[in-house]
Design an enzyme around this catalytic site. Structure first.
Site, mmCIF file in Angstrom:
data_model
loop_
_atom_site.group_PDB
_atom_site.id
_atom_site.type_symbol
_atom_site.label_atom_id
_atom_site.label_comp_id
_atom_site.label_asym_id
_atom_site.label_seq_id
_atom_site.Cartn_x
_atom_site.Cartn_y
_atom_site.Cartn_z
ATOM 1 C CB CYS A 2 27.642 16.944 64.889
ATOM 2 S SG CYS A 2 28.563 16.175 66.224
ATOM 3 N N GLY A 100 30.448 21.459 67.886
ATOM 4 C CA GLY A 100 31.612 22.124 68.474
ATOM 5 C C GLY A 100 31.840 21.651 69.890
ATOM 6 C CE LYS A 482 50.065 16.691 50.266
ATOM 7 N NZ LYS A 482 49.850 15.722 51.280
ATOM 8 C CG HIS A 501 76.714 16.228 54.700
ATOM 9 N ND1 HIS A 501 78.034 16.194 55.106
ATOM 10 C CD2 HIS A 501 76.026 16.775 55.729
ATOM 11 C CE1 HIS A 501 78.137 16.676 56.332
ATOM 12 N NE2 HIS A 501 76.924 17.041 56.733
ATOM 13 C CE LYS A 597 41.838 11.520 50.655
ATOM 14 N NZ LYS A 597 42.915 12.481 50.881
#
Ligand code: F6R
Length: 602
Positions: A2, A100, A482, A501, A597
């Protein structure tokens, strides 16, 4: 997610509040509201939906002279997006706005109801104003009443309160959710981020957790647990774009730092002491479901991979995960006892959307986990759980990944709880760990500085291997992605046990191995894998709570008792490492080359 604004002074208050809320509207637009007290006159307006609805409602209203005012734009968590649930919430003579979660609101509400208080909304916020008035009715001292109220609140909050009992004062408190105070002479502003006050205030103070106080006659009286304290204002930028970064150099950096806070939002109203609740799912949603298939791309695929371990281990439900672009053309065998989950930050990824449509055509029940409400994937799914990460601007996803992983962890517990395949003591242990997650994501200055220094040693070489086992394998994949995205170095994520491996053939001093070595999960196994690499002269950066003598570089993490807490803490380390390497290379951190994005093409 908010948004809060506040203003105390002689200027026209309605416009200041509405303009401020406009800047915050991207954080939530289920409803908005303002409350203004000018002398004896109290005005309050609320409207559901976008801010323009509130603008229409307040067209005929103008404030005059000195007054106090607060406003809020809401993204519904506790209770539906109705006018009654919109902030500011009213007591008998006071108003409150809040961001919150008040974790103990149920308990406070029951106490107040027993005293005869009637609640108008379903929100946790409304308890604040009633607790305040209860104290003020007893002691007739608004500041002390506010102080006592704050003492009663558990959880994360940023809150502003105005009351007819002190019509020249705004009370404020911050703990866990952001809030700042802006200054322009005698005029004082509040906001949950600095964009609403750019161009209005010229100095700012960013409140710290645990701080509270009041503003009166242009002066701020600031307190914390130790008592009254002084503070230093800083200049406020006049540049909106850098303001949106809230002082961080990059959106990605800001978003890494935000993870702790947004995680609280993700859990809000969903995680309870001994249960998980999803209002989004009706109680029969898992009836007839005996398997889960998840489809996603990129980072979202990595969160899915981690969750497959959790669905099988915690909920005892078979779970397999596929890359959406592969799934689409493999002619998959689909059965109706399978729940089809898609995961997407944007909700618009073409491959994921098409995979979902295929599953729907095959008659599967579908659920999406998404950060964007009303996106195509959300609209196409039978049910959706929003991750509540807030807008993510950095192209390299960070907080979206963190919140996806959290929703999936919650969902694994929820499925186990609904299907009664998860013992209640395990559920409790998991929930207790879950509630510690926001702390595990706090970025400590010391850690960030250490990674900044360390990053200079990783600007060359012929590649990076991120290695881990179990859920730390998908985290290794994500760490490598990232780094790849913003450094343009070759990086691979690998299951640590697989190195011998084949890939170990690459080991030499310029092969950088980032080893995820959690203490709470297969520590000895991964230790042996890393020793094998070290014996071949690979350069090792170990991330672990346990000191590791063969490490060339070492980041000591703090959590060592629960794998998910170790997971989130290590995730932050890998994100910051990628960020700092990219910064040193002079790359565009937020808009790396060749990427977008939202990938709406196949
Ligand atoms: C990487 C990243 C991408 C996305 C992928 C899927 O940092 O952001 O790998 O995860 O393009 O996008 P969404 O989650 O929007 O479906």
């Amino acid at each position: 997610m908010c948004g809060i604004v506040g203003y105390i002074g002689a200027k026209e208050k309605k416009e200041i509040l509405l303009d401020g809320l406009q800047e915050l509207e991207y954080r939530g637009y289920d409803s908005a509201g303002i409350a203004i007290i000018e002398g004896e006159k109290l005005s309050n307006f609320k409207a559901i939906g976008k801010l323009e609805n509130l603008r229409h409602k307040t067209e005929a209203y103008h404030s005059e002279g000195f007054g106090i005012s607060i406003g809020h734009t809401r993204w519904a968590t506790h209770g539906k997006p109705t006018e009654l649930n919109a902030h500011p919430h009213l007591g008998a003579y006071s108003y409150v706005v809040h961001n919150g979660i008040i974790e103990n609101y149920q308990e406070l509400k029951e106490e107040l109801q027993a005293d005869g208080v009637t609640f108008l909304s379903q929100t946790d916020t409304e308890t604040i104003v009633h607790v305040f008035e209860k104290f003020n009715n007893q002691i007739n001292n608004p500041f002390e009443a506010f102080e006592k109220t704050i003492e009663k609140l558990h959880g994360a909050y940023a809150t502003l309160l105005i009351t007819e009992a002190a019509p020249d004062t705004i009370f404020f408190a911050k703990n866990g959710s952001p809030m700042l105070i802006g200054f322009d002479g005698e005029d004082v502003y509040f906001a949950s981020s600095d964009t609403p006050i750019i161009g209005k205030a010229n100095e700012v103070y960013y409140l710290e957790d645990g701080e509270y106080g009041f503003v009166k006659e242009g002066k701020v009286f600031l307190f914390n647990a130790e008592g009254k304290k002084s503070f230093t204002k800083q200049a406020l930028t006049a540049d909106k774009v850098s303001a949106q970064k809230d002082g961080y150099r990059f959106f990605m950096e800001k978003e890494i730092y935000e993870q702790s806070y947004v995680m609280t939002e993700t859990m809000m109203g969903r995680v309870h002491d001994d249960s998980i609740l999803f209002d989004e799912l009706d109680e029969n949603f898992f009836d007839g479901i005996s398997a889960i298939k998840i489809c996603a791309c990129g980072t979202s695929y990595h969160s899915a991979l981690a969750s497959a371990y959790l669905f099988e281990r915690l909920a005892k439900v078979r779970c397999d995960v596929e890359i959406a672009s592969e799934f689409r053309y493999k002619e998959p065998l689909l059965t109706k006892d399978t729940l089809f989950i898609t995961i997407s930050q944007s909700g618009e990824t073409a491959d994921t959307l098409e995979a979902l449509k295929m599953a729907k055509r095959a008659g599967l029940r579908s659920l999406s986990i998404c950060n964007v409400d009303n996106s195509s994937i959300v609209r196409e799914s039978d049910a959706a759980i929003l991750t509540r990460a807030g807008i993510e601007k950095g192209v390299a996803s960070t907080k979206a990944f963190a919140t996806q992983t959290m929703v999936l962890w919650m969902l694994a517990l929820y499925v186990g709880q609904e299907k009664k395949t998860l013992a209640s003591d395990i559920l409790k242990t998991e929930v207790a760990a879950m509630l510690k997650t926001p702390k595990s994501l706090v970025v400590e200055e010391k850690l960030h500085a250490q990674l900044t220094r360390m990053s200079k040693r990783y600007l060359h070489g012929h590649g990076f291997f991120f290695i881990g086992r179990d859920i730390f394998f998908p985290l290794a994949l994500e760490g490598a992605l990232k780094l790849k995205e913003i450094s343009y170095f070759h990086a691979e994520g690998y299951p640590a046990g697989e190195m011998k491996h084949g890939p170990i053939a690459l080991a030499d001093s310029t092969l950088f191995t980032i080893a995820l070595m959690p203490k709470s999960m297969h520590y000895d196994k991964i230790k042996s894998n890393v020793e094998e690499l070290s014996a071949r002269d690979a350069t090792i950066l170990a991330i672990s709570p346990e000191p590791f003598e063969l490490a060339d570089d070492f980041i000591q993490t703090k959590y060592d008792s629960h794998p998910m807490l170790e997971y989130f803490e290590m995730m932050v380390v890998t994100q910051l490492l990628a960020l700092e390497i990219s910064v040193r290379l002079g790359n565009d951190v937020d808009m790396p080359r060749n990427l977008a994005k939202s990938v709406t093409v196949e």
